[in-house]
Design an enzyme around this catalytic site. Structure first.
Site, PDB file in Angstrom:
ATOM      1  N   LYS A 125       2.149  -0.419  15.220  1.00  0.00           N
ATOM      2  CA  LYS A 125       3.588  -0.450  15.460  1.00  0.00           C
ATOM      3  C   LYS A 125       4.113  -1.629  16.279  1.00  0.00           C
ATOM      4  O   LYS A 125       5.327  -1.871  16.304  1.00  0.00           O
ATOM      5  CB  LYS A 125       4.009   0.848  16.189  1.00  0.00           C
ATOM      6  N   TYR A 168       4.582   6.471  10.017  1.00  0.00           N
ATOM      7  CA  TYR A 168       3.768   5.301   9.703  1.00  0.00           C
ATOM      8  C   TYR A 168       4.562   4.267   8.891  1.00  0.00           C
ATOM      9  O   TYR A 168       4.512   3.070   9.171  1.00  0.00           O
ATOM     10  CB  TYR A 168       2.499   5.715   8.942  1.00  0.00           C
ATOM     11  N   TYR A 216      -8.734   5.079   8.434  1.00  0.00           N
ATOM     12  CA  TYR A 216      -8.806   5.462   9.850  1.00  0.00           C
ATOM     13  C   TYR A 216      -9.901   6.523   9.960  1.00  0.00           C
ATOM     14  O   TYR A 216      -9.759   7.603   9.374  1.00  0.00           O
ATOM     15  CB  TYR A 216      -7.477   6.060  10.320  1.00  0.00           C
ATOM     16  N   PRO A 221      -2.619   0.214  19.581  1.00  0.00           N
ATOM     17  CA  PRO A 221      -2.459  -0.279  18.198  1.00  0.00           C
ATOM     18  C   PRO A 221      -2.706   0.740  17.086  1.00  0.00           C
ATOM     19  O   PRO A 221      -2.480   0.425  15.922  1.00  0.00           O
ATOM     20  CB  PRO A 221      -3.487  -1.412  18.120  1.00  0.00           C
ATOM     21  N   HIS A 261       0.835  -1.207   0.000  1.00  0.00           N
ATOM     22  CA  HIS A 261       0.000   0.000   0.000  1.00  0.00           C
ATOM     23  C   HIS A 261       0.866   1.253   0.000  1.00  0.00           C
ATOM     24  O   HIS A 261       1.793   1.361   0.792  1.00  0.00           O
ATOM     25  CB  HIS A 261      -0.900   0.034   1.240  1.00  0.00           C
TER      26      HIS A 261
HETATM   27  P1  FAD Z   1       4.388 -11.877  21.312  1.00  0.00           P
HETATM   28  O1  FAD Z   1       3.895 -11.908  19.930  1.00  0.00           O
HETATM   29  O2  FAD Z   1       3.410 -11.667  22.400  1.00  0.00           O
HETATM   30  O3  FAD Z   1       5.169 -13.229  21.550  1.00  0.00           O
HETATM   31  C1  FAD Z   1       5.548 -13.667  22.819  1.00  0.00           C
HETATM   32  C2  FAD Z   1       5.504 -15.166  22.843  1.00  0.00           C
HETATM   33  O4  FAD Z   1       5.984 -15.613  24.110  1.00  0.00           O
HETATM   34  C3  FAD Z   1       4.100 -15.701  22.700  1.00  0.00           C
HETATM   35  O5  FAD Z   1       4.048 -16.673  21.678  1.00  0.00           O
HETATM   36  C4  FAD Z   1       3.786 -16.276  24.076  1.00  0.00           C
HETATM   37  O6  FAD Z   1       2.918 -17.405  24.008  1.00  0.00           O
HETATM   38  C5  FAD Z   1       5.160 -16.650  24.570  1.00  0.00           C
HETATM   39  N1  FAD Z   1       5.261 -16.724  26.027  1.00  0.00           N
HETATM   40  C6  FAD Z   1       4.655 -15.959  26.955  1.00  0.00           C
HETATM   41  N2  FAD Z   1       4.979 -16.347  28.189  1.00  0.00           N
HETATM   42  C7  FAD Z   1       5.826 -17.386  28.035  1.00  0.00           C
HETATM   43  C8  FAD Z   1       6.501 -18.235  28.963  1.00  0.00           C
HETATM   44  N3  FAD Z   1       6.366 -18.060  30.270  1.00  0.00           N
HETATM   45  N4  FAD Z   1       7.290 -19.197  28.474  1.00  0.00           N
HETATM   46  C9  FAD Z   1       7.435 -19.393  27.146  1.00  0.00           C
HETATM   47  N5  FAD Z   1       6.813 -18.607  26.231  1.00  0.00           N
HETATM   48  C10 FAD Z   1       6.022 -17.641  26.669  1.00  0.00           C
HETATM   49  N6  FAD Z   1      -0.018  -4.851  16.885  1.00  0.00           N
HETATM   50  C11 FAD Z   1      -0.252  -4.167  15.794  1.00  0.00           C
HETATM   51  O7  FAD Z   1       0.664  -3.505  15.292  1.00  0.00           O
HETATM   52  N7  FAD Z   1      -1.504  -4.199  15.215  1.00  0.00           N
HETATM   53  C12 FAD Z   1      -2.530  -4.941  15.742  1.00  0.00           C
HETATM   54  O8  FAD Z   1      -3.619  -4.991  15.198  1.00  0.00           O
HETATM   55  C13 FAD Z   1      -2.316  -5.673  16.902  1.00  0.00           C
HETATM   56  N8  FAD Z   1      -3.299  -6.414  17.457  1.00  0.00           N
HETATM   57  C14 FAD Z   1      -3.024  -7.092  18.618  1.00  0.00           C
HETATM   58  C15 FAD Z   1      -4.034  -7.834  19.217  1.00  0.00           C
HETATM   59  C16 FAD Z   1      -3.788  -8.522  20.420  1.00  0.00           C
HETATM   60  C17 FAD Z   1      -4.892  -9.329  21.066  1.00  0.00           C
HETATM   61  C18 FAD Z   1      -2.510  -8.431  21.013  1.00  0.00           C
HETATM   62  C19 FAD Z   1      -2.222  -9.160  22.329  1.00  0.00           C
HETATM   63  C20 FAD Z   1      -1.519  -7.690  20.383  1.00  0.00           C
HETATM   64  C21 FAD Z   1      -1.749  -7.020  19.193  1.00  0.00           C
HETATM   65  N9  FAD Z   1      -0.754  -6.271  18.556  1.00  0.00           N
HETATM   66  C22 FAD Z   1      -1.009  -5.590  17.447  1.00  0.00           C
HETATM   67  C23 FAD Z   1       0.590  -6.197  19.035  1.00  0.00           C
HETATM   68  C24 FAD Z   1       1.519  -7.144  18.297  1.00  0.00           C
HETATM   69  O9  FAD Z   1       0.845  -8.305  17.957  1.00  0.00           O
HETATM   70  C25 FAD Z   1       2.679  -7.377  19.225  1.00  0.00           C
HETATM   71  O10 FAD Z   1       3.336  -6.147  19.437  1.00  0.00           O
HETATM   72  C26 FAD Z   1       3.679  -8.416  18.726  1.00  0.00           C
HETATM   73  O11 FAD Z   1       3.105  -9.692  18.722  1.00  0.00           O
HETATM   74  C27 FAD Z   1       4.925  -8.401  19.612  1.00  0.00           C
HETATM   75  O12 FAD Z   1       5.741  -9.502  19.333  1.00  0.00           O
HETATM   76  P2  FAD Z   1       6.580 -10.206  20.467  1.00  0.00           P
HETATM   77  O13 FAD Z   1       7.307 -11.296  19.804  1.00  0.00           O
HETATM   78  O14 FAD Z   1       7.317  -9.181  21.228  1.00  0.00           O
HETATM   79  O15 FAD Z   1       5.501 -10.762  21.508  1.00  0.00           O
HETATM   80  C1  DHB Z   2      -4.335  -3.275  11.633  1.00  0.00           C
HETATM   81  C2  DHB Z   2      -4.109  -3.070  12.961  1.00  0.00           C
HETATM   82  C3  DHB Z   2      -3.757  -1.825  13.403  1.00  0.00           C
HETATM   83  O1  DHB Z   2      -3.517  -1.616  14.710  1.00  0.00           O
HETATM   84  C4  DHB Z   2      -3.637  -0.765  12.531  1.00  0.00           C
HETATM   85  O2  DHB Z   2      -3.313   0.462  13.003  1.00  0.00           O
HETATM   86  C5  DHB Z   2      -3.852  -0.975  11.202  1.00  0.00           C
HETATM   87  C6  DHB Z   2      -4.203  -2.239  10.747  1.00  0.00           C
HETATM   88  C7  DHB Z   2      -4.705  -4.629  11.172  1.00  0.00           C
HETATM   89  O3  DHB Z   2      -4.903  -5.509  12.007  1.00  0.00           O
HETATM   90  O4  DHB Z   2      -4.837  -4.835   9.958  1.00  0.00           O
END
Ligand code: FAD
Ligand code: DHB
Length: 389
Positions: free
Chosen positions: A296, A384, A200, A292, A72
């Site tokens: 980011k 962004y 948005y 969110p 995009h």
């Molecule tokens: P995570 O993806 O959380 O990975 C951490 C991993 O560690 C997980 O698989 C977990 O199961 C594992 N873990 C936890 N505790 C333990 C333990 N004790 N032992 C072993 N493993 C463990 N970001 C966006 O930009 N846009 C979005 O739309 C968006 N939607 C989201 C919706 C939800 C419900 C959530 C929770 C987050 C969302 N985020 C979104 C944020 C984004 O998904 C996260 O910032 C991203 O996943 C971060 O990656 P990470 O690897 O740091 O953590």
């Molecule tokens: C999506 C999530 C977001 O938080 C955002 O700002 C834009 C898109 C998504 O899940 O596609």
């Protein structure tokens, strides 16, 4: 069991780190407490910055991303029933974003790790970290109900916001935090996206966001209460609210379809400083959370482990710790800029329960400024698409 780097968590941070280290000949073991299928099916982020896409491609895990990702060149900001496009390509010297679900990123990374003989253990229990202040850190866990010890040189805490690594060093941390008085109700719908680009929308009923996962799958969000009960939201009510908040005077129509997933997410800004204690390094959501609205979270997690991987490579090459010692400060500069952007986007688009008519007029003026001034639009666009590393 012994390895060079013990990684806790097989999210984007843990898997990207493990694969980056592998490409530099450094061995790691990833311990994940959820089953593989659960990790790969969780619906979360969807927007990849250019830098994240470039890194995944350089790492050799970009084949499907290049084929299936939707590139995009802008987004739409909608308010007062009218759309205003922010043209990323034009405002940032050709940069774009790519729509590709986090679940797809995780599938690609897990496949790449396993194909390269990487050790990723899903479904482990009772993970705990020990002796990370000294030179012989240890991770305890249970696999198939049998306790095991993993000794390593360094531990990477990539275990997300609810993991065990940050609490293990809480005495060394300062926490900066802000909760928001709203959440997002998100759905996945089997409907072609109603717009080619993300929308948005600012509306007096609250924020709405139109996104997508593929040419057949729409992802949509509406601002709701942080404690919203999803059971009180039958599909017709969700669509009704989306129609109202995304309304347009320009002949645009929202396409509906069967809703296949729905959930509520709370919103907070959170930073733990420093992101290191001894030989334990925090990365991604384990160290920080952004609301969110700027898309980011995943991108910031990837940016952290890119810095961490470089520091670890330098450590094994030269025996010097200077990049490891700078890890936290290097990451936090970016973390705080991304916190600021995510807070700003959130504040600009959401209806705050205590907002006065003055606040709402000010929000409209801010949207008007951002969409009518090149400087305003460029500020949004450069953040962004992702600040330079
Ligand atoms: P995570 O993806 O959380 O990975 C951490 C991993 O560690 C997980 O698989 C977990 O199961 C594992 N873990 C936890 N505790 C333990 C333990 N004790 N032992 C072993 N493993 C463990 N970001 C966006 O930009 N846009 C979005 O739309 C968006 N939607 C989201 C919706 C939800 C419900 C959530 C929770 C987050 C969302 N985020 C979104 C944020 C984004 O998904 C996260 O910032 C991203 O996943 C971060 O990656 P990470 O690897 O740091 O953590
Ligand atoms: C999506 C999530 C977001 O938080 C955002 O700002 C834009 C898109 C998504 O899940 O596609």
């Amino acid at each position: 069991m012994h390895t060079q780097v013990g990684i806790i968590g097989a999210g984007p941070a843990g898997l990207v780190l493990s694969h980056l280290l592998h490409l530099k000949g450094i061995e790691s073991v990833v311990l994940e407490n959820r089953p593989r299928q659960y990790c790969e099916e969780r619906v979360r982020a969807g927007v990849l910055e250019q830098g994240t896409v470039d890194l995944l491609c350089e790492m050799g895990v970009g084949e499907r991303l290049k084929k299936e990702g939707l590139v995009h060149g802008g987004i739409e900001l909608r308010f007062g029933g009218k759309g205003h496009r922010i043209d990323f390509r034009e405002l940032t010297g050709g940069k774009t974003i790519t729509i590709y679900g986090q679940s797809e990123v995780l599938k690609d990374l897990t496949n790449a790790r396993l194909a390269a003989g990487g050790q990723v253990y899903f479904d482990v229990d009772d993970v705990s970290v020990h002796d990370f202040v000294g030179n012989k850190p240890k991770i305890r866990f249970a696999r198939n109900s049998k306790p095991e010890d993993l000794t390593c040189d360094l531990i990477a805490g990539c275990d997300g916001f609810h993991g065990i690594c940050r609490p293990a060093i809480s005495q060394a941390l300062t926490i900066y935090e802000r909760e928001y008085p709203f959440g997002w109700l998100g759905i996945l719908a089997e409907a072609p996206p109603s717009s080619e680009e993300l929308i948005y929308a600012y509306h007096e009923r609250g924020f709405a966001l139109l996104s997508m996962r593929s040419p057949q799958l729409s992802r949509l969000y509406i601002q709701c209460s942080p404690e919203e009960d999803i059971h009180l939201w039958p599909d017709e009510k969700i669509w009704g609210e989306l129609h109202k908040r995304l309304e347009s005077t320009e002949g645009w129509k929202l396409i509906e379809g069967p809703i296949t997933q729905k959930g509520v997410t709370g919103m907070r800004s959170f930073v733990a400083e420093p992101m290191q204690y001894g030989n334990l390094f925090l990365a991604g959501d384990a160290a920080h959370i952004v609301p969110p609205t700027g898309a980011k979270g995943l991108n910031l997690a990837v940016a952290d482990v890119r810095v961490l991987a470089q520091a670890i490579v330098e450590f094994y090459k030269s025996g010097k710790r200077h990049l490891l010692n700078q890890y936290s400060a290097t990451c936090l500069r970016r973390v705080w800029k991304v916190q600021r952007f995510s807070w700003w986007m959130t504040s600009m688009f959401h209806l705050f329960p205590d907002a006065s008519p003055f606040d709402q007029k000010r929000q409209m003026a801010e949207l008007d400024y951002v969409t009518s001034s090149r400087a305003g639009a460029q500020t949004l666009a450069e953040n962004y698409v992702g600040l330079p590393m």
